[in-house]
Design an enzyme around this catalytic site. Structure first.
Site, mmCIF file in Angstrom:
data_model
loop_
_atom_site.group_PDB
_atom_site.id
_atom_site.type_symbol
_atom_site.label_atom_id
_atom_site.label_comp_id
_atom_site.label_asym_id
_atom_site.label_seq_id
_atom_site.Cartn_x
_atom_site.Cartn_y
_atom_site.Cartn_z
ATOM 1 N N ASP A 46 1.034 -1.305 -0.122
ATOM 2 C CA ASP A 46 0.174 0.001 -0.089
ATOM 3 C C ASP A 46 1.044 1.405 -0.045
ATOM 4 O O ASP A 46 1.978 1.075 0.429
ATOM 5 C CB ASP A 46 -0.887 0.105 1.218
ATOM 6 C CG ASP A 46 -2.158 -1.055 1.075
ATOM 7 O OD1 ASP A 46 -2.054 -1.814 0.340
ATOM 8 O OD2 ASP A 46 -2.790 -0.824 2.024
ATOM 9 N N HIS A 72 3.547 -2.036 3.207
ATOM 10 C CA HIS A 72 3.503 -0.684 2.481
ATOM 11 C C HIS A 72 5.226 -0.573 2.199
ATOM 12 O O HIS A 72 6.173 -0.721 2.813
ATOM 13 C CB HIS A 72 3.358 0.300 3.729
ATOM 14 C CG HIS A 72 1.863 0.338 4.447
ATOM 15 N ND1 HIS A 72 1.872 -0.843 5.451
ATOM 16 C CD2 HIS A 72 0.922 0.922 4.277
ATOM 17 C CE1 HIS A 72 0.246 -0.662 5.954
ATOM 18 N NE2 HIS A 72 0.075 0.477 5.149
#
Length: 511
Positions: free
Chosen positions: A322, A463
């Site tokens: 992400d 992430h």
């Protein structure tokens, strides 16, 4: 595009020069052998070849398969079965040594009606090498992939084919009936007993077809599969059509005395005998194998784009990243490439224009782009029009670079409500494994959490904007690969047809 008859014959001849040249002793005896129609994938310029290869300190795995089009049943079956074999191999790796598993495919027949493919595997462990092969047959009329048994009229025909092979060994290789190998020997011994003594035949150990000879409908996929299980270990599982119009049945050289220095022995079932044994599909397959210009069924509907794994049969995991793209994404892509891993990147639309080359590379290397909003706002705090505008703007940014909209959405923070769900035209993907990498920024903790909590069907959250997370990825890839996992995109994991707009998904665990 069809292969010309010249190139087809060259492909067959090249294979024969390696496989069918016997030693001097065999040549002097003029031992019977068949010339099989087997054409390497590389000889079909119109067919895309999918490939996977990963080498680690523990071992090496690799395979190739034909890609006939998006979700084509034959591509899915070959790819999935090769992946299953790879998982079994990796789960059983020894502590020492570097064994290697190599799987490949060759074409046995191709027409709009039927496609036959031979799937082979070779395992190398030190000085030892083992080999196996089987065939799969795609019946276009029923859009079904079938085993070798479907080429035969019934089980009685399968038994007669074994007897034909036995006769070649007995007459051509001077093998006594009682020394014939495997199922060929079992069938031949029982037939000999039946001829000599009907009562002895009634008491003999049953063959796979005993008691139901000819009873199974081999045109039915389930019954053809059942027959293949009953006849497991048969050399006919690796048969091809011979250039003479009969069958070519592979035998191990060690099972055929006097075969000479060859890697395999191909025994002939003559055309006249084969004529009485084949099913309707078998006749179509033989016609396709012997055509001067075989016709692979590729058109706009089977465009050779994409391939698929059946994750309901496999240990699949979706690694998702992400908040990018960012300065560390390129390094992450290098790591994924070492394991031939596919991942899903939930990107922010505001960053796509800052890193267009990264987005373009990510898409080109087979990864999936997901929508993570324009600039990480909480979508649950927006109106319907606000959500639609935010998601639409991000879709457009990704589409400008990749040519396609992201197929799924991940709402920032995992925050959503009824307004969000009814305002979007894509499914919403959350996760079941949260590495908490944004909080710990600890490489070891991130890797350990992913490895300890991933199960088949998991969606793992990372992430890629954090260097500590990217540093953890090699350990995650190595550990999950060693356990036999396959790294797939979110839509491969769930199946795009199972994802409805506005629905929420966290994982694809089976059961």
């Amino acid at each position: 595009m069809p292969v010309t008859s010249v190139s087809r014959k060259l492909a067959i001849t090249a294979a024969l020069s390696l496989l069918l040249v016997p030693g001097c002793h065999a040549a002097e005896q003029a031992l019977p052998y068949a010339e099989a129609v087997r054409i390497p994938l590389d000889a079909w310029p119109a067919v895309q070849v999918g490939a996977r290869s990963v080498a680690t300190e523990a071992g090496t795995v690799g395979y190739r398969y034909p890609v006939l089009g998006p979700d084509h049943p034959l591509t899915t079956e070959i790819h999935t079965s090769m992946a299953e074999r790879q998982t079994a191999f990796l789960e059983d790796l020894p502590e020492n040594g570097k064994p290697a598993l190599s799987q490949d495919a060759t074409v046995l027949a191709a027409s709009p009606r039927v496609v036959g493919v031979r799937v082979t595997e070779t395992v190398e462990a030190g000085v030892n090498e083992t080999f196996g092969a089987r065939t799969l047959w795609y019946d276009a009329e029923n859009d079904t992939v079938l085993p070798w048994t479907s080429l035969f009229r019934d089980e009685a025909a399968i038994e007669r084919a074994h007897l034909a092979v036995a006769e070649v060994l007995e007459d051509g290789y001077d093998m006594p009936t009682e020394q014939l190998p495997g199922l060929v020997g079992e069938v031949a011994v029982r037939a000999a007993q039946a001829e000599e003594d009907a009562e002895a035949a009634a008491d003999a150990s049953p063959s796979p077809a005993d008691g139901e000879e000819g009873a199974l409908d081999l045109a039915d996929p389930e019954e053809a599969l059942r027959a293949a299980e009953l006849w497991e270990g048969s050399p006919l599982a690796d048969l091809a059509f011979s250039t003479a119009g009969g069958l070519a049945v592979r035998m191990e050289p060690g099972d055929v005395p006097g075969a000479g220095r060859v890697s395999e022995v191909l025994l002939p079932v003559e055309p006249e005998e084969a004529e009485e044994l084949l099913s309707e599909l078998g006749y179509h397959a033989r016609e396709a194998a012997l055509a001067d210009e075989p016709d692979f069924p590729l058109d706009e509907g089977l465009s050779a784009e994409g391939d698929s794994l059946d994750c309901s049969r496999l240990k699949c995991v979706a690694l998702t990243f992400d908040d990018g793209p960012g300065e560390h994404t390129g390094r992450l892509l290098d790591m994924l490439a070492e394991y031939d891993a596919r991942a899903t990147f939930y990107v922010l639309g505001s960053l796509v224009s800052e890193f267009p080359e990264v987005v373009e590379r990510t898409h080109a290397e087979g990864h999936e782009m997901g929508n993570h909003s324009w600039k990480h706002d909480d979508l649950a705090g927006k109106s319907e029009s606000g959500v639609a505008d935010d998601i639409g703007r991000t879709n457009e940014a990704v589409r400008e670079v990749t040519g396609i909209d992201p197929p799924t959405i991940r709402p920032p923070y995992g925050s959503l409500n009824g307004t969000v769900r009814k305002s979007v035209e894509q499914p919403l993907i959350l996760w079941d494994v949260d590495t908490m990498d944004w909080q710990s920024r600890d490489t070891d903790k991130v890797a350990g959490h992913a490895l300890d909590n991933t199960v088949p069907g998991s969606v793992v959250l990372f992430h890629d904007i954090h260097p500590s997370t990217v540093d953890a990825v090699p350990e995650v890839l190595e550990g999950l690969h060693r356990q036999g996992y396959h790294f797939v995109t979110v839509t491969d994991l769930f199946g795009l047809e199972a994802l409805s707009p506005g629905d929420v998904f966290t994982d694809a665990r089976v059961g």
